[in-house]
Design a protein around this motif. Structure first.
Motif, PDB file in Angstrom:
ATOM      1  N   ALA A 130       4.369  -8.039  -3.588  1.00  0.00           N
ATOM      2  CA  ALA A 130       4.784  -6.987  -2.660  1.00  0.00           C
ATOM      3  C   ALA A 130       4.699  -7.476  -1.219  1.00  0.00           C
ATOM      4  N   MET A 131       3.660  -8.256  -0.929  1.00  0.00           N
ATOM      5  CA  MET A 131       3.460  -8.655   0.459  1.00  0.00           C
ATOM      6  C   MET A 131       4.174  -9.949   0.805  1.00  0.00           C
ATOM      7  N   SER A 132       4.692 -10.643  -0.200  1.00  0.00           N
ATOM      8  CA  SER A 132       5.433 -11.860   0.100  1.00  0.00           C
ATOM      9  C   SER A 132       6.933 -11.632  -0.072  1.00  0.00           C
ATOM     10  N   ILE A 133       7.388 -11.594  -1.312  1.00  0.00           N
ATOM     11  CA  ILE A 133       8.824 -11.484  -1.566  1.00  0.00           C
ATOM     12  C   ILE A 133       9.394 -10.189  -1.004  1.00  0.00           C
ATOM     13  N   GLU A 134       8.652  -9.083  -1.191  1.00  0.00           N
ATOM     14  CA  GLU A 134       9.161  -7.804  -0.701  1.00  0.00           C
ATOM     15  C   GLU A 134       8.787  -7.574   0.753  1.00  0.00           C
ATOM     16  N   GLY A 135       7.874  -8.383   1.273  1.00  0.00           N
ATOM     17  CA  GLY A 135       7.513  -8.314   2.688  1.00  0.00           C
ATOM     18  C   GLY A 135       6.986  -6.970   3.144  1.00  0.00           C
ATOM     19  N   ARG A 136       6.218  -6.299   2.293  1.00  0.00           N
ATOM     20  CA  ARG A 136       5.736  -4.968   2.672  1.00  0.00           C
ATOM     21  C   ARG A 136       4.345  -5.032   3.301  1.00  0.00           C
ATOM     22  N   ALA A 137       4.017  -3.978   4.019  1.00  0.00           N
ATOM     23  CA  ALA A 137       2.735  -3.957   4.743  1.00  0.00           C
ATOM     24  C   ALA A 137       1.605  -3.532   3.825  1.00  0.00           C
ATOM     25  N   ALA A 138       0.401  -3.924   4.219  1.00  0.00           N
ATOM     26  CA  ALA A 138      -0.772  -3.643   3.388  1.00  0.00           C
ATOM     27  C   ALA A 138      -0.966  -2.143   3.172  1.00  0.00           C
ATOM     28  N   ALA A 139      -0.722  -1.364   4.227  1.00  0.00           N
ATOM     29  CA  ALA A 139      -0.936   0.079   4.139  1.00  0.00           C
ATOM     30  C   ALA A 139      -0.023   0.690   3.077  1.00  0.00           C
ATOM     31  N   GLU A 140       1.227   0.234   3.086  1.00  0.00           N
ATOM     32  CA  GLU A 140       2.225   0.759   2.156  1.00  0.00           C
ATOM     33  C   GLU A 140       1.860   0.390   0.711  1.00  0.00           C
ATOM     34  N   VAL A 141       1.499  -0.874   0.520  1.00  0.00           N
ATOM     35  CA  VAL A 141       1.105  -1.335  -0.812  1.00  0.00           C
ATOM     36  C   VAL A 141      -0.119  -0.557  -1.282  1.00  0.00           C
ATOM     37  N   GLY A 142      -1.017  -0.298  -0.345  1.00  0.00           N
ATOM     38  CA  GLY A 142      -2.230   0.440  -0.665  1.00  0.00           C
ATOM     39  C   GLY A 142      -1.931   1.844  -1.170  1.00  0.00           C
ATOM     40  N   ARG A 143      -1.008   2.542  -0.496  1.00  0.00           N
ATOM     41  CA  ARG A 143      -0.644   3.894  -0.928  1.00  0.00           C
ATOM     42  C   ARG A 143      -0.129   3.877  -2.357  1.00  0.00           C
ATOM     43  N   GLU A 144       0.698   2.867  -2.636  1.00  0.00           N
ATOM     44  CA  GLU A 144       1.317   2.784  -3.957  1.00  0.00           C
ATOM     45  C   GLU A 144       0.276   2.528  -5.050  1.00  0.00           C
ATOM     46  N   LEU A 145      -0.705   1.669  -4.724  1.00  0.00           N
ATOM     47  CA  LEU A 145      -1.693   1.286  -5.740  1.00  0.00           C
ATOM     48  C   LEU A 145      -2.961   2.131  -5.643  1.00  0.00           C
ATOM     49  N   GLU A 146      -2.919   3.134  -4.762  1.00  0.00           N
ATOM     50  CA  GLU A 146      -4.082   3.987  -4.538  1.00  0.00           C
ATOM     51  C   GLU A 146      -5.308   3.167  -4.153  1.00  0.00           C
ATOM     52  N   MET A 147      -5.093   2.283  -3.188  1.00  0.00           N
ATOM     53  CA  MET A 147      -6.190   1.503  -2.633  1.00  0.00           C
ATOM     54  C   MET A 147      -6.140   1.668  -1.127  1.00  0.00           C
ATOM     55  N   SER A 148      -7.298   1.441  -0.469  1.00  0.00           N
ATOM     56  CA  SER A 148      -7.277   1.488   0.987  1.00  0.00           C
ATOM     57  C   SER A 148      -6.603   0.218   1.500  1.00  0.00           C
ATOM     58  N   GLU A 149      -6.154   0.277   2.747  1.00  0.00           N
ATOM     59  CA  GLU A 149      -5.494  -0.889   3.328  1.00  0.00           C
ATOM     60  C   GLU A 149      -6.441  -2.088   3.336  1.00  0.00           C
ATOM     61  N   GLY A 150      -7.709  -1.826   3.675  1.00  0.00           N
ATOM     62  CA  GLY A 150      -8.688  -2.908   3.691  1.00  0.00           C
ATOM     63  C   GLY A 150      -8.872  -3.519   2.312  1.00  0.00           C
ATOM     64  N   ALA A 151      -8.910  -2.664   1.288  1.00  0.00           N
ATOM     65  CA  ALA A 151      -9.090  -3.160  -0.082  1.00  0.00           C
ATOM     66  C   ALA A 151      -7.904  -4.020  -0.500  1.00  0.00           C
ATOM     67  N   VAL A 152      -6.702  -3.642  -0.049  1.00  0.00           N
ATOM     68  CA  VAL A 152      -5.521  -4.448  -0.369  1.00  0.00           C
ATOM     69  C   VAL A 152      -5.656  -5.829   0.248  1.00  0.00           C
ATOM     70  N   ARG A 153      -6.123  -5.861   1.503  1.00  0.00           N
ATOM     71  CA  ARG A 153      -6.257  -7.159   2.185  1.00  0.00           C
ATOM     72  C   ARG A 153      -7.310  -8.025   1.498  1.00  0.00           C
ATOM     73  N   VAL A 154      -8.399  -7.412   1.106  1.00  0.00           N
ATOM     74  CA  VAL A 154      -9.430  -8.168   0.394  1.00  0.00           C
ATOM     75  C   VAL A 154      -8.861  -8.707  -0.922  1.00  0.00           C
ATOM     76  N   ALA A 155      -8.115  -7.838  -1.626  1.00  0.00           N
ATOM     77  CA  ALA A 155      -7.539  -8.245  -2.913  1.00  0.00           C
ATOM     78  C   ALA A 155      -6.513  -9.358  -2.706  1.00  0.00           C
TER      79      ALA A 155
END
Lengths: 212, 173
Positions: free
Chosen positions: B129-154
């Protein structure tokens, strides 16, 4: 995944406020040194004649040389954990340790003459020294290698060898409080041999553990 | 790199984009010397970029960045050649001139090795999501029900796993 996509993913991973490698290494080494120091005091103890000035001076000198060697090993292990870095000034503490030992040997020969030097070199506790220093060094060596995994040594074994020297230096400084063989010739022969063994072990372990 | 350290994402992206061709040229030259095709070039480039990223704290700002970059590229190159060497180390040095010249970048756009697919499901989705689709951490987080910080850690953890997969990919063969 295309390389451009990978770059996008990497760029999205923000920089972290990481502690510098030297800080990590010291934070790992300090408790390890404290632990073996405490264990040693409880289980083995300081030499009984420590109140004698001559014993105190010799102990201080041994600890000083060992500490310089530990610092030298640590400085080089840290320097060699950064890609593209040359040893440079990081080799100075180790050179200072060797120079100090050489001076001490010269001073002893000047004071006592050459008579009886093999007896001083062999000493009385060589086996004890050769056992205890490497055994105690295992603790700081493990701590240091764990910390150095954050680094990126071009030659992991080489960095590990100096980490081994640092660990042996810490252990030797602790052991020096007990050791009653006060000749620098004994230090040259047996402390160095013990350090060499730990250094070899460090290189062997690092060749596996410090790959990146 | 200095700007990247201060959190300038665009500058960091430019830095990596400039490092990639350097690593590519070095990999291509080394593979040619070893008498091997260009199939592995992009693998080595990606592994080098991952190393630059994961070991970026080993560069200190008082030292020039060139030798640091070169050393990382060299280490990864030697490592890759050594690991893969055992499999097809056919001595064809003498034939090198007779072989057809490498053509373009045959694999630059292809999924060279689908190592990303071997990541755990959630890590894989975050990386893609963050490479090929170029999406932001916040957006990915909403989709996966994770916080933005948790997405970055992951993401950081996933990149580490990916580097590990690269290092082990060839040992498995």
């Amino acid at each position: 995944m295309r390389t451009d996509d990978l770059i996008a993913a990497l760029a999205a991973d923000p920089p972290q406020a990481a502690r510098p490698l030297s800080g990590r290494a010291l934070m790992a080494l300090a408790p390890a040194a404290a632990l073996i120091g405490l264990m040693f005091l409880i289980l083995v103890g300081v030499r009984h004649d420590i109140a004698l000035p001559s014993a105190a001076v010799a102990t201080g000198l041994k600890m000083g040389v060992a500490a310089l060697a530990a610092g030298g090993g640590l400085a080089l292990a840290l320097r060699l954990s950064a890609p593209g870095a040359r040893p440079g000034a990081a080799a100075l503490p180790l050179a200072a340790a060797l120079a100090a030992l050489a001076l001490w040997i010269a001073w002893e020969f000047a004071a006592l003459g050459p008579a009886g030097w093999p007896r001083r070199l062999i000493g009385t506790n060589a086996v004890y020294c050769l056992t205890l220093i490497p055994l105690m060094a295992l603790v700081p060596l493990a701590a240091l290698l764990a910390a150095l995994r954050a680094g990126a040594p071009e030659r992991p074994a080489r960095a590990g060898a100096f980490a081994g020297l640092a660990a042996a230096g810490v252990a030797a400084a602790v052991y020096a409080t007990h050791c009653t063989d006060d000749s620098p010739l004994f230090v040259l022969a047996w402390y160095s041999l013990a350090a060499l063994a730990v250094s070899g072990l460090g290189a062997l372990l690092a060749a596996r553990l410090l790959r990146w | 790199m200095r700007a990247a350290r201060a959190g300038d994402e665009a500058a960091y992206r430019r830095f990596l984009a400039e490092a990639a061709p350097l690593a590519r040229a070095a990999a291509r030259a080394a593979l040619a010397r070893a008498g091997r095709g260009n199939a592995e070039v992009e693998d080595i480039v990606q592994e080098t970029l991952l190393a630059i990223h994961l070991k970026r704290d080993t560069w200190s700002e008082d030292r020039p960045i060139g030798p640091w970059l070169n050393a990382i590229a060299r280490y990864k190159l030697i490592d890759a050649l050594r690991r893969r060497g055992a499999r097809d180390a056919v001595p064809i040095d003498d034939l090198i001139d007779a072989l057809p010249a490498p053509q373009g970048e045959p694999h630059a756009d292809a999924d060279v090795r689908r190592l990303v697919d071997r990541l755990p499901e959630r890590s894989r989705r975050i990386v893609l999501a963050m490479s090929i689709e170029g999406r932001a951490a916040a957006e990915v987080g909403r989709e996966l029900e994770m916080s933005e910080g948790a997405v970055r850690v992951a993401l950081h953890r996933a990149l580490k796993q990916l580097a590990e997969l690269y290092r082990k990919a060839d040992d498995a063969h």
